[in-house]
Design a protein around this motif. Structure first.
Motif, PDB file in Angstrom:
ATOM      1  N   GLU A   1       0.703  -1.231  -0.119  1.00 51.50           N
ATOM      2  CA  GLU A   1       0.141  -0.081  -0.064  1.00 51.50           C
ATOM      3  C   GLU A   1       0.832   1.306  -0.041  1.00 51.50           C
TER       4      GLU A   1
ATOM      5  N   TRP B   1       0.577   4.175  -3.165  1.00 51.66           N
ATOM      6  CA  TRP B   1       0.341   5.480  -3.244  1.00 51.66           C
ATOM      7  C   TRP B   1       1.456   6.291  -3.486  1.00 51.66           C
TER       8      TRP B   1
ATOM      9  N   ARG C   1      -9.915  -1.091  -3.993  1.00 52.51           N
ATOM     10  CA  ARG C   1      -8.780  -0.346  -3.356  1.00 52.51           C
ATOM     11  C   ARG C   1      -8.862   1.193  -3.397  1.00 52.51           C
ATOM     12  N   LYS C   2      -9.231   1.731  -4.539  1.00 58.26           N
ATOM     13  CA  LYS C   2      -9.282   3.192  -4.882  1.00 58.26           C
ATOM     14  C   LYS C   2     -10.257   3.744  -3.903  1.00 58.26           C
TER      15      LYS C   2
ATOM     16  N   ARG D   1      -9.003   3.934  -0.334  1.00 58.11           N
ATOM     17  CA  ARG D   1      -8.226   5.026  -0.220  1.00 58.11           C
ATOM     18  C   ARG D   1      -8.765   6.498  -0.180  1.00 58.11           C
TER      19      ARG D   1
ATOM     20  N   TYR E   1     -10.588   6.754   3.084  1.00 57.60           N
ATOM     21  CA  TYR E   1      -9.435   6.884   4.315  1.00 57.60           C
ATOM     22  C   TYR E   1      -9.039   8.450   4.154  1.00 57.60           C
TER      23      TYR E   1
ATOM     24  N   ILE F   1      -6.684  10.256  -5.443  1.00 52.73           N
ATOM     25  CA  ILE F   1      -5.918   9.384  -5.068  1.00 52.73           C
ATOM     26  C   ILE F   1      -4.380   9.736  -5.004  1.00 52.73           C
TER      27      ILE F   1
END
Length: 429
Positions: A46, A50, A328-329, A332, A335, A408
């Motif tokens: 991860e 990013w 996953r996008k 993120r 988050y 992102i």
């Protein structure tokens, strides 16, 4: 840090077979063209992921751009493909403009796969506004037909419906929600209770542009169709597509419009209109077509000379999106929203106006200060803390707030600038 740089420089060239995109005839393309369509890395770690994503954007390092909800930047790999086709088209424009049908169809196939529908239900256009206008002006109305919409819908959408009201005598039935709203039953009941035997269409905003409220579109649509299956459902998906993980085909709606230059990070001025196959023949195209009542989706792709290099580059944006993965996008993005909100939510004078429940919000968040107007907050955050965002309000004036939309590529360091700014501005008397 050295190991990470080596990884990003060398390890990132690994093939991402599960997300690879091959344009037609790429094997016969020049070395230069093959390079702009090179494979992207598939990264499991991860932190590395990013870091790599951030490196793929040519964004400002001196200003934190937290207004990606307006329009988002494109990754460098998308810019490269766009530049390639722009140069190529400029050699002999009239020849290239109509010679890329195979690639153009492939783009539509890629979009359809991401949307979970048939390519025969997808039309590429320029933005959500054009998509929604295509539907609104493409329907046949009788005076007195009722349209259900909300006072928290997007401004241009409400303006278009008000024009339809003036021109055709349709009746607008306005719902109004207190944002944030976190009760599916209350939301669904508001829509269904407004239905009468004159209801023509229900308008739903998938992700609200004011505070990011995610609406239960599938439940609303199912409830509406249960009352009357002939009622059409039009969804404004400007802030949903490639932001939250879903398939348009699962929503049960008849029409769905979105902008691809927001959360998908496609070139500016690219959008998409979904029309359920059975509804295509009943909808007039916004721009004239040789057979306007056909059931061919291509009648919605006819609007004269277009920016085809930008459209072809959509495929690169989809590949970049798939390299990360929709789930996953989304995680993120949520988050990042939670990161800044949890650090300011308990500060006196700060009002958080976005849900913290994952089913009701993702990246888009909103706040206001009790001691300062929204306009002043935006001005001071930019001038003193190098944070760019915007403020929004609804039709009623009941809702107002600062809209924060990280993407992102956004770093937590940039969100720390925002947090510091909010902390200090909240103290001002």
């Amino acid at each position: 840090m050295t190991n990470r740089r080596k990884f990003l420089k060398k390890g990132c060239m690994a093939a991402a077979a599960s997300t690879a995109f091959t344009i037609p005839n790429i094997a016969n393309a020049s070395e230069k063209e093959q390079n702009v369509w090179r494979e992207l890395p598939q990264i499991k770690d991860e932190e590395f992921l990013w870091d790599w994503v951030r490196s793929e954007y040519s964004v400002s390092t001196s200003v934190a751009n937290l207004n990606n909800g307006g329009v988002s930047p494109q990754p460098k790999v998308v810019q490269e493909v766009l530049a390639h086709y722009t140069r190529e088209f400029n050699t002999i424009p009239s020849m290239h403009m109509w010679s890329k049908g195979d690639i153009s169809n492939s783009v539509r196939e890629q979009l359809a796969e991401l949307a979970g529908c048939s390519p025969e239900e997808i039309a590429v256009n320029r933005n959500t506004t054009e998509a929604i206008n295509t539907v609104i002006w493409g329907m046949n109305y009788n005076k007195g037909d009722e349209i259900i919409l909300t006072e928290q819908d997007y401004t241009s959408v409400m303006n278009t419906w008000e024009e339809a009201e003036a021109r055709y005598g349709v009746v607008l039935k306005w719902l109004s929600f207190e944002l944030p709203i976190e009760d599916d039953e209350e939301i669904v009941e508001a829509y269904t209770s407004a239905i009468t035997d004159k209801t023509k269409l229900v308008m739903i905003t998938h992700v609200n542009n004011l505070n990011g409220n995610i609406m239960p579109v599938k439940k609303i649509t199912a409830a509406v169709k249960k009352v009357n299956p002939d009622i059409k459902v039009l969804v404004d998906g400007a802030h949903a597509f490639a932001h939250i993980n879903f398939k348009i085909s699962d929503l049960g709606c008849d029409y769905y419009g979105t902008s691809l230059h927001k959360w998908l990070c496609s070139p500016f001025g690219t959008g998409m209109l979904y029309i359920k196959k059975s509804e295509i023949k009943n909808l007039w195209p916004l721009f004239t077509h040789e057979d306007p009542q056909s059931d061919d989706i291509n009648k919605f792709n006819t609007f004269g000379t277009r920016n085809l290099p930008a459209e072809l580059s959509i495929a690169r944006a989809i590949y970049f999106h798939n390299t990360i993965g929709s789930e996953r996008k989304e995680a993120r993005l949520r988050y990042l929203k939670d990161y800044w909100i949890t650090r300011v939510s308990d500060i006196p004078n700060v009002e958080i106006k976005t849900s913290m429940k994952p089913e009701y919000a993702c990246a888009l968040g909103s706040f206001s200060l009790k001691n300062m107007s929204d306009g002043e907050v935006a001005q001071k955050l930019y001038k003193n803390y190098h944070v760019h965002l915007t403020h929004k309000g609804d039709k009623t004036g009941k809702f107002h707030g600062m809209r924060v939309t990280p993407h992102i590529y956004t770093s937590t360091k940039e969100l720390d600038w925002l947090v510091k700014g909010i902390q200090n501005l909240a103290k001002v008397q």
